[in-house]
Design a protein around this motif. Structure first.
Motif, PDB file in Angstrom:
ATOM      1  N   TRP A  52      -1.661   3.568   0.674  1.00 15.24           N
ATOM      2  CA  TRP A  52      -1.944   2.178   0.342  1.00 15.24           C
ATOM      3  C   TRP A  52      -3.052   2.138  -0.710  1.00 15.24           C
ATOM      4  CZ3 TRP A  52      -2.486  -0.944   5.574  1.00 15.24           C
ATOM      5  CH2 TRP A  52      -1.219  -1.047   6.183  1.00 15.24           C
ATOM      6  N   ASP A  53      -2.844   1.325  -1.739  1.00 12.41           N
ATOM      7  CA  ASP A  53      -3.882   1.071  -2.739  1.00 12.41           C
ATOM      8  C   ASP A  53      -4.190  -0.418  -2.678  1.00 12.41           C
ATOM      9  OD1 ASP A  53      -5.597   0.998  -4.861  1.00 12.41           O
ATOM     10  OD2 ASP A  53      -4.160   1.673  -6.374  1.00 12.41           O
ATOM     11  N   ILE A  54      -5.279  -0.757  -1.973  1.00 12.10           N
ATOM     12  CA  ILE A  54      -5.617  -2.160  -1.710  1.00 12.10           C
ATOM     13  C   ILE A  54      -6.723  -2.605  -2.676  1.00 12.10           C
ATOM     14  CG2 ILE A  54      -6.481  -3.796   0.001  1.00 12.10           C
ATOM     15  CD1 ILE A  54      -5.294  -2.011   2.157  1.00 12.10           C
ATOM     16  N   VAL A  62       2.173   1.706  -1.611  1.00  9.65           N
ATOM     17  CA  VAL A  62       2.070   0.255  -1.462  1.00  9.65           C
ATOM     18  C   VAL A  62       0.844  -0.179  -2.263  1.00  9.65           C
ATOM     19  CG1 VAL A  62       1.710  -1.679   0.113  1.00  9.65           C
ATOM     20  CG2 VAL A  62       3.114   0.271   0.836  1.00  9.65           C
ATOM     21  N   SER A  63       1.088  -0.981  -3.270  1.00 12.91           N
ATOM     22  CA  SER A  63       0.010  -1.435  -4.155  1.00 12.91           C
ATOM     23  C   SER A  63      -0.219  -2.923  -3.945  1.00 12.91           C
ATOM     24  CB  SER A  63       0.387  -1.150  -5.616  1.00 12.91           C
ATOM     25  OG  SER A  63      -0.713  -1.339  -6.466  1.00 12.91           O
ATOM     26  N   ILE A  82       4.430  -6.240   4.750  1.00 11.74           N
ATOM     27  CA  ILE A  82       4.686  -4.811   4.534  1.00 11.74           C
ATOM     28  C   ILE A  82       5.814  -4.373   5.460  1.00 11.74           C
ATOM     29  CG2 ILE A  82       3.718  -2.484   4.555  1.00 11.74           C
ATOM     30  CD1 ILE A  82       0.976  -3.719   4.087  1.00 11.74           C
ATOM     31  N   PRO A  94      -0.063   3.837   7.038  1.00 11.70           N
ATOM     32  CA  PRO A  94      -0.406   4.720   5.921  1.00 11.70           C
ATOM     33  C   PRO A  94      -1.045   6.034   6.357  1.00 11.70           C
ATOM     34  CG  PRO A  94      -2.064   3.023   6.143  1.00 11.70           C
ATOM     35  CD  PRO A  94      -0.984   2.688   7.135  1.00 11.70           C
ATOM     36  N   VAL A 135      -5.443   5.826   2.401  1.00  7.26           N
ATOM     37  CA  VAL A 135      -5.798   4.466   1.985  1.00  7.26           C
ATOM     38  C   VAL A 135      -6.922   4.542   0.965  1.00  7.26           C
ATOM     39  CG1 VAL A 135      -6.711   2.214   2.682  1.00  7.26           C
ATOM     40  CG2 VAL A 135      -5.158   3.453   4.217  1.00  7.26           C
ATOM     41  N   ILE A 186      -6.825  -2.529   8.654  1.00 11.38           N
ATOM     42  CA  ILE A 186      -6.281  -1.223   8.250  1.00 11.38           C
ATOM     43  C   ILE A 186      -6.410  -0.219   9.385  1.00 11.38           C
ATOM     44  CG2 ILE A 186      -6.671   0.762   6.711  1.00 11.38           C
ATOM     45  CD1 ILE A 186      -7.542  -1.291   4.574  1.00 11.38           C
TER      46      ILE A 186
END
Length: 428
Positions: A272-274, A295-296, A335, A342, A345, A361
């Motif tokens: 995940w790139d939050i 997941v961006s 999601i 994930p 992260v 998260i």
């Protein structure tokens, strides 16, 4: 009409029509007792007098090239004076100096086209949206700030004593922006020996450049980028498409390399790139581990299109790109189940609700996960650390400061990149 009551009449000259200019301005010129101006313009005027066989004038001539001497001489007496100036005297010209030394009641300004207006006319380009900056006797830091905003075009008045056009090229090269701009040099605009050169690489520079020159940078519309030509990671910042309203808002290359190292990417799994911004970290992670599913997430309007374009440039594809607040995404279950837990992260930790996002998260991560949080604020560290500490086995904090070399003539200055704190938690 010129105000003939003024003692000092400052006339801008468009050098592309210098002979016809003197003819057109004969009336005010021949009422003057003193003619001041750059030596090159005075020489042209004297040649014109000879060609016209005008001998009965009694002008006092003085070059304005040595400004202090010129101002001192101008202050002597109240003689009617013409001051010649290239282009517009109030645009990086002698006008500012005159205003500082004489009351406006003594001054009358008559501008002509500036050198940069001539340059744009030569290329047939509109200039109403251009920006400009002067490097004459100035530190290049303002230029660095200006070019980092990625203007559509930037006029640079160069300092030939510090390398002129080559200094400008070295500056954009050191900032990693040479691929973003067309680079044009304009020498002796308006003169019979004017020269216009487009520079595509340092090898294109002529052996000598006339001191009377300027540079214009034009932003390239669609830079041609081949993913196969890019490094595996550590891609220069200028490759990435960025937000027009906040250029430069990207995790810098030096920091990205460190963050990717901290993530210790697996060969496969979910990352995940939050708060992903332009998507640089997550997309580079896919180049290192192509089997990862990314997941961006970013809340900025338009971020989805930017991330997808950057994925195309890097030759990768995110599994899911969502343009929304992270907390909304969790609440609304946006999601899909196969991407919900994930293994890695990366989370931007600067927002006021970052502690709430982190708590969500931690409820969803896999049993073997690494969370990496880059921070620029000390205040955020203790809040996020208190949430991570009870949940992770290994917790570490590090600080990273990098500098980039920026050319200053023949020398190099180190320009700092904002320091970054990295909070890392490992769950095993």
């Amino acid at each position: 009409m010129p105000d003939e009551s003024k003692q000092i009449h400052v006339i801008g000259i468009d050098t592309s029509s210098i002979e016809s200019f003197f003819e057109a301005k004969k009336k005010p010129i021949f009422k003057a007792e003193r003619i001041f101006g750059p030596q090159r313009i005075l020489d042209s005027f004297k040649n014109w007098l000879k060609e016209k066989n005008i001998k009965n004038h009694k002008f006092e001539f003085m070059a304005t090239d040595k400004l202090n001497d010129f101002i001192a001489q101008l202050k002597k007496g109240d003689k009617k004076t013409i001051v010649f100036s290239g282009g517009d005297p109030l645009w990086f010209g002698i006008g500012r100096l005159l205003i500082q030394n004489f009351p406006l009641s003594k001054l009358y300004f008559e501008p002509a086209a500036t050198s940069f207006q001539l340059a744009f006319s030569r290329l047939g380009k509109p200039w109403q949206n251009t920006q400009w900056i002067s490097l004459h006797g100035r530190d290049p830091l303002p230029f660095e700030k200006a070019i980092k905003k990625l203007p559509s075009s930037l006029v640079v008045l160069t300092d030939s004593k510090r390398g002129g056009a080559k200094e400008v090229y070295q500056l954009i090269h050191s900032l990693g922006l040479e691929g973003k701009y067309e680079f044009w040099i304009f020498e002796r605009l308006g003169y019979s020996n004017e020269k216009i050169i487009e520079i595509n690489s340092i090898e294109d520079f002529p052996t000598s450049i006339d001191p009377l020159h300027l540079v214009i940078l034009f932003k390239k519309e669609k830079p041609l980028i081949q993913s196969k030509d890019l490094p595996l990671f550590g891609i220069i910042d200028s490759v990435f498409l960025q937000n027009e309203d906040c250029p430069g808002l990207i995790t810098k290359r030096e920091v990205r390399v460190q963050l990717l190292a901290e993530l210790n990417l697996p060969k496969q799994g979910v990352i995940w790139d939050i708060g992903s911004g332009v998507g640089s970290i997550g997309l580079e992670a896919l180049r290192i581990s192509p089997k990862l599913e990314l997941v961006s997430i970013d809340k900025r309007v338009g971020s989805k299109n930017i991330i997808e374009e950057n994925a195309r440039r890097l030759g990768v594809k995110a599994s899911l790109v969502i343009e929304d607040e992270a907390l909304n995404i969790f609440k609304q279950n946006k999601i899909t189940s196969n991407l919900l837990h994930p293994d890695r992260v990366i989370m931007g930790g600067g927002g006021s609700d970052s502690h709430l996002i982190l708590a969500e998260i931690l409820n969803l991560i896999n049993s073997n996960c690494i969370i990496v949080i880059p921070l620029i604020s000390l205040k955020s560290i203790s809040k996020l650390e208190s949430i991570l500490k009870p949940k992770v086995h290994n917790l570490s904090i590090s600080q990273h400061q990098s500098y980039r070399g920026v050319s200053i003539g023949e020398d190099i200055r180190l320009s700092p990149i904002n320091p970054v704190f990295i909070l890392k938690g490992e769950i095993k």
